[in-house]
Design a protein around this motif. Structure first.
Motif, short mmCIF file in Angstrom:
data_model
loop_
_atom_site.label_atom_id
_atom_site.label_comp_id
_atom_site.label_asym_id
_atom_site.label_seq_id
_atom_site.Cartn_x
_atom_site.Cartn_y
_atom_site.Cartn_z
N LEU A 69 -11.65 6.87 -94.89
CA LEU A 69 -12.43 5.90 -95.52
C LEU A 69 -13.41 6.12 -96.01
N ALA A 70 -13.96 6.12 -97.25
CA ALA A 70 -15.40 6.55 -97.73
C ALA A 70 -15.68 5.69 -99.24
N ARG A 71 -16.86 5.97 -99.50
CA ARG A 71 -17.50 5.45 -100.58
C ARG A 71 -17.78 6.73 -101.51
N ASN A 72 -18.12 6.44 -102.85
CA ASN A 72 -18.15 7.64 -103.87
C ASN A 72 -19.47 8.26 -103.22
N SER A 73 -20.29 7.44 -102.49
CA SER A 73 -21.70 8.09 -101.99
C SER A 73 -21.90 8.84 -101.09
N ASP A 74 -20.44 8.84 -100.39
CA ASP A 74 -20.32 9.67 -99.07
C ASP A 74 -19.88 11.14 -99.61
N ILE A 75 -19.92 11.49 -100.50
CA ILE A 75 -19.04 12.55 -101.02
C ILE A 75 -19.75 13.84 -100.39
N PHE A 99 -7.46 9.61 -98.72
CA PHE A 99 -8.88 9.08 -99.06
C PHE A 99 -8.48 7.70 -99.24
N LEU A 100 -9.28 6.75 -98.83
CA LEU A 100 -9.19 5.57 -99.08
C LEU A 100 -10.59 4.75 -99.35
N ASN A 101 -10.63 3.86 -100.42
CA ASN A 101 -11.93 3.21 -100.62
C ASN A 101 -11.67 1.87 -101.16
N HIS A 130 -7.13 -6.93 -98.28
CA HIS A 130 -7.31 -6.29 -97.10
C HIS A 130 -8.95 -6.29 -97.04
N TRP A 131 -9.67 -6.42 -97.84
CA TRP A 131 -11.26 -6.33 -97.79
C TRP A 131 -11.75 -7.50 -98.23
N SER A 132 -11.50 -8.79 -97.54
CA SER A 132 -12.14 -9.81 -97.88
C SER A 132 -11.88 -10.90 -96.86
N ILE A 155 -27.38 -3.42 -84.14
CA ILE A 155 -26.95 -2.36 -85.24
C ILE A 155 -25.77 -2.94 -86.10
N TYR A 156 -26.24 -2.82 -87.61
CA TYR A 156 -25.08 -3.38 -88.56
C TYR A 156 -25.05 -4.76 -88.47
N GLY A 157 -25.81 -5.54 -87.58
CA GLY A 157 -25.73 -6.75 -87.29
C GLY A 157 -25.45 -7.79 -88.77
N GLU A 160 -22.42 -6.96 -94.03
CA GLU A 160 -21.06 -7.49 -94.23
C GLU A 160 -20.08 -6.72 -94.75
N SER A 161 -20.42 -5.59 -95.27
CA SER A 161 -19.32 -4.58 -95.58
C SER A 161 -18.94 -3.92 -94.44
N TYR A 162 -20.07 -3.85 -93.05
CA TYR A 162 -19.32 -3.11 -92.30
C TYR A 162 -18.35 -3.78 -91.38
N ARG A 163 -18.25 -5.27 -91.58
CA ARG A 163 -17.54 -5.93 -90.91
C ARG A 163 -16.08 -5.88 -91.68
N TRP A 186 -4.93 11.70 -88.66
CA TRP A 186 -6.37 12.11 -88.11
C TRP A 186 -7.11 11.47 -88.80
N ARG A 187 -8.20 10.66 -88.02
CA ARG A 187 -9.34 10.08 -88.75
C ARG A 187 -10.45 11.07 -88.84
N VAL A 188 -11.04 11.08 -90.05
CA VAL A 188 -12.16 12.10 -90.17
C VAL A 188 -13.29 11.17 -91.03
N GLU A 189 -14.53 11.15 -90.59
CA GLU A 189 -15.49 10.33 -90.99
C GLU A 189 -16.49 11.35 -91.64
N PRO A 190 -17.34 10.80 -92.42
CA PRO A 190 -18.28 11.84 -92.86
C PRO A 190 -19.53 12.39 -91.94
N SER A 191 -19.93 13.63 -91.93
CA SER A 191 -20.80 14.12 -91.40
C SER A 191 -20.48 14.62 -90.07
N TYR A 329 -18.66 16.50 -83.07
CA TYR A 329 -19.85 15.81 -83.02
C TYR A 329 -19.89 14.88 -84.06
N HIS A 330 -20.35 13.74 -83.73
CA HIS A 330 -20.50 12.57 -84.67
C HIS A 330 -21.72 11.86 -84.28
N VAL A 331 -22.82 11.73 -85.13
CA VAL A 331 -23.92 11.35 -84.70
C VAL A 331 -23.66 10.05 -83.67
P1 GDP Z 1 -20.72 4.47 -88.01
O1 GDP Z 1 -19.86 5.88 -87.70
O2 GDP Z 1 -20.21 3.21 -87.12
O3 GDP Z 1 -22.24 4.50 -88.02
O4 GDP Z 1 -20.17 4.00 -89.53
P2 GDP Z 1 -20.03 4.65 -90.89
O5 GDP Z 1 -21.18 4.48 -91.82
O6 GDP Z 1 -19.67 6.03 -90.70
O7 GDP Z 1 -18.91 3.84 -91.36
C1 GDP Z 1 -17.57 4.26 -91.00
C2 GDP Z 1 -16.41 4.84 -91.73
O8 GDP Z 1 -16.26 3.77 -92.88
C3 GDP Z 1 -16.95 6.07 -92.49
O9 GDP Z 1 -15.60 6.92 -92.75
C4 GDP Z 1 -17.53 5.50 -93.91
O10 GDP Z 1 -17.24 6.55 -94.88
C5 GDP Z 1 -16.68 4.31 -94.23
N1 GDP Z 1 -17.42 3.02 -94.87
C6 GDP Z 1 -18.48 2.26 -94.12
N2 GDP Z 1 -18.62 1.38 -94.98
C7 GDP Z 1 -17.77 1.32 -96.27
C8 GDP Z 1 -17.74 0.74 -97.38
O11 GDP Z 1 -18.41 -0.56 -97.40
N3 GDP Z 1 -16.95 0.97 -98.22
C9 GDP Z 1 -15.92 2.09 -97.90
N4 GDP Z 1 -15.26 2.73 -98.80
N5 GDP Z 1 -16.14 2.65 -96.92
C10 GDP Z 1 -17.02 2.61 -95.82
#
Ligand code: GDP
Ligand code: MN
Length: 380
Positions: A69-75, A99-101, A130-132, A155-157, A160-163, A186-191, A329-331
């Motif tokens: 799951l990612a945003r374009n800015s996560d590229i 990839f889902l967005n 699914h996102w509202s 943290i992230y309190g 809105e988007s984090y929820r 297999w879920r993969v996050e940025p970084s 590793y994930h921070v």
């Molecule tokens: P953390 O690991 O809890 O600090 O949260 P992250 O910022 O890594 O977000 C978790 C996952 O959701 C990552 O894969 C992000 O790229 C994705 N993500 C977080 N917020 C959004 C969003 O608003 N839109 C999309 N499309 N992806 C999101």
């Protein structure tokens, strides 16, 4: 110099040079370049060769995909994650990557990620529903809750988007049309980073051993984000006792047989799991029940405790797997195998003293205890 004279000089010079070239070639016996092996094969040949040699194990694949799951800015952050996953594992297997967005992926994102993934890539947009906010959520109350948590610096309190993200990962990603044809994910996050070679296929391991959920790091949840989560889980359990099998992993998440939650959870930014389990009636009943109670919005329930509690109460203990060999590793946490021989065999490059498994805030200790698993030498 007149231009006619200039042209004459030029012609003479060219004729002379050509003559000299042929004379010197024949007298020095320099072979023509055609008799050297071609030093630069065409790019097409190269790609074909690469596919042949990299697809070694692809015929043994099970029906599985990576999912991000990612945003374009996560590229650029996701590019790093793909590189590490490909280098340590997928270049030998070529599994697909979904990839889902919540917005459309742009061309730059698609171009780069497709070039990095050795398998087939798919890009999906998340349906609005699914996102509202579901209709039973009071949005003013949700906003007040966010503001209050923001003031408390949770943290992230205030986000809105984090929820929406946490709710989506908890209840919907496995139902996205692009995911429906797969059995495992297999879920993969940025970084993120992988530190050891993954020589055997974890998807195949999951399937052949009837595992449904797996983890590499576990820890205690931040209580402020889930004050009423356990009440909601208890309500679900009393409404659906038929979904709670004997021999589950309740002891991992509760010290008193289910009366209270000890906040242990598997860290869900890494997950290898069964999509069919997440799509099962048991899991959907569980998610829907929690969703009705509103804690994704009125509190800030994370998908990590939501998935982990589900795994602990709905599965048999043996269906949850700790992947010690997947160094990750994930921070800000690292899982690095404790045993030196394992690290050498798998060509790991993690620092063993950064391993989180046995540190104070980890729950992996407890996982070993409730499973009567032997801890590595020096850690009991
Ligand atoms: P953390 O690991 O809890 O600090 O949260 P992250 O910022 O890594 O977000 C978790 C996952 O959701 C990552 O894969 C992000 O790229 C994705 N993500 C977080 N917020 C959004 C969003 O608003 N839109 C999309 N499309 N992806 C999101
Ligand atoms: Mn993350």
């Amino acid at each position: 110099m007149s231009s006619a004279r200039y042209t004459r000089y030029l012609v003479v010079a060219l004729v002379g040079l050509t003559f000299f070239y042929f004379i010197s070639r024949s007298s020095l016996q320099i072979p023509s370049t055609a008799s050297f092996p071609n030093p630069s094969p065409s790019y097409e040949d190269f790609k074909a060769q690469k596919l042949q040699s990299s697809g070694n194990n692809s015929s043994e694949r099970v029906n599985a995909t990576f999912v991000t799951l990612a945003r374009n800015s996560d590229i650029w952050e996701i590019a790093k994650s793909i590189r590490t996953v490909e280098d340590r594992f997928n270049r030998n297997y070529n599994y697909d990557w979904v990839f889902l967005n919540d917005a459309d992926f742009d061309d730059d994102f698609k171009k780069l990620t497709t070039s990095l993934v050795s398998g087939t890539t798919h890009y999906g947009r998340i349906p609005k529903a699914h996102w509202s906010y579901p209709e039973w959520i009071d949005e003013d109350k949700a906003k007040e809750a966010r503001d209050e948590m923001d003031r408390k610096k949770i943290i992230y309190g205030g986000s809105e988007s984090y929820r929406h993200m946490c709710r989506y990962e908890s209840g919907f990603f496995f139902r996205h049309p692009l995911m429906l044809n797969y059995e495992y994910y297999w879920r993969v996050e940025p970084s993120i980073e992988l530190f050891c070679d993954i020589g055997t296929d974890p998807f195949r391991f999951m399937k052949e051993n009837d595992k449904k959920y797996s983890f590499v790091i576990s820890l205690y949840e931040y209580y402020e984000t889930i004050p009423t989560l356990w009440d909601s889980v208890k309500k679900f359990m009393s409404n659906h006792p038929e979904h709670i099998p004997k021999g589950n992993a309740m002891d991992f998440i509760s010290e008193d047989g289910g009366e209270s939650y000890n906040k242990c959870h598997f860290w869900s930014n890494f997950e290898i799991g069964s999509l069919e389990w997440l799509r099962s009636k048991e899991y959907i009943d569980y998610f829907s029940s929690l969703d009705q109670d509103g804690g994704f919005f009125y509190e800030r329930w994370g998908d990590a405790p939501v998935h982990s509690i589900a795994a602990a109460i709905l599965l048999k203990k043996e269906q949850i797997h700790f992947f010690n060999e997947i160094a990750y590793y994930h921070v800000p946490f690292t899982h690095c195998p404790t045993d030196e021989q394992t690290r050498l065999d798998l060509r790991c490059h993690c620092q063993p003293d950064e391993n989180f498994d046995w540190k104070g805030y980890s729950c992996t200790n407890r996982w070993f205890k409730v499973n009567d698993m032997e801890k590595p030498y020096g850690w009991d």
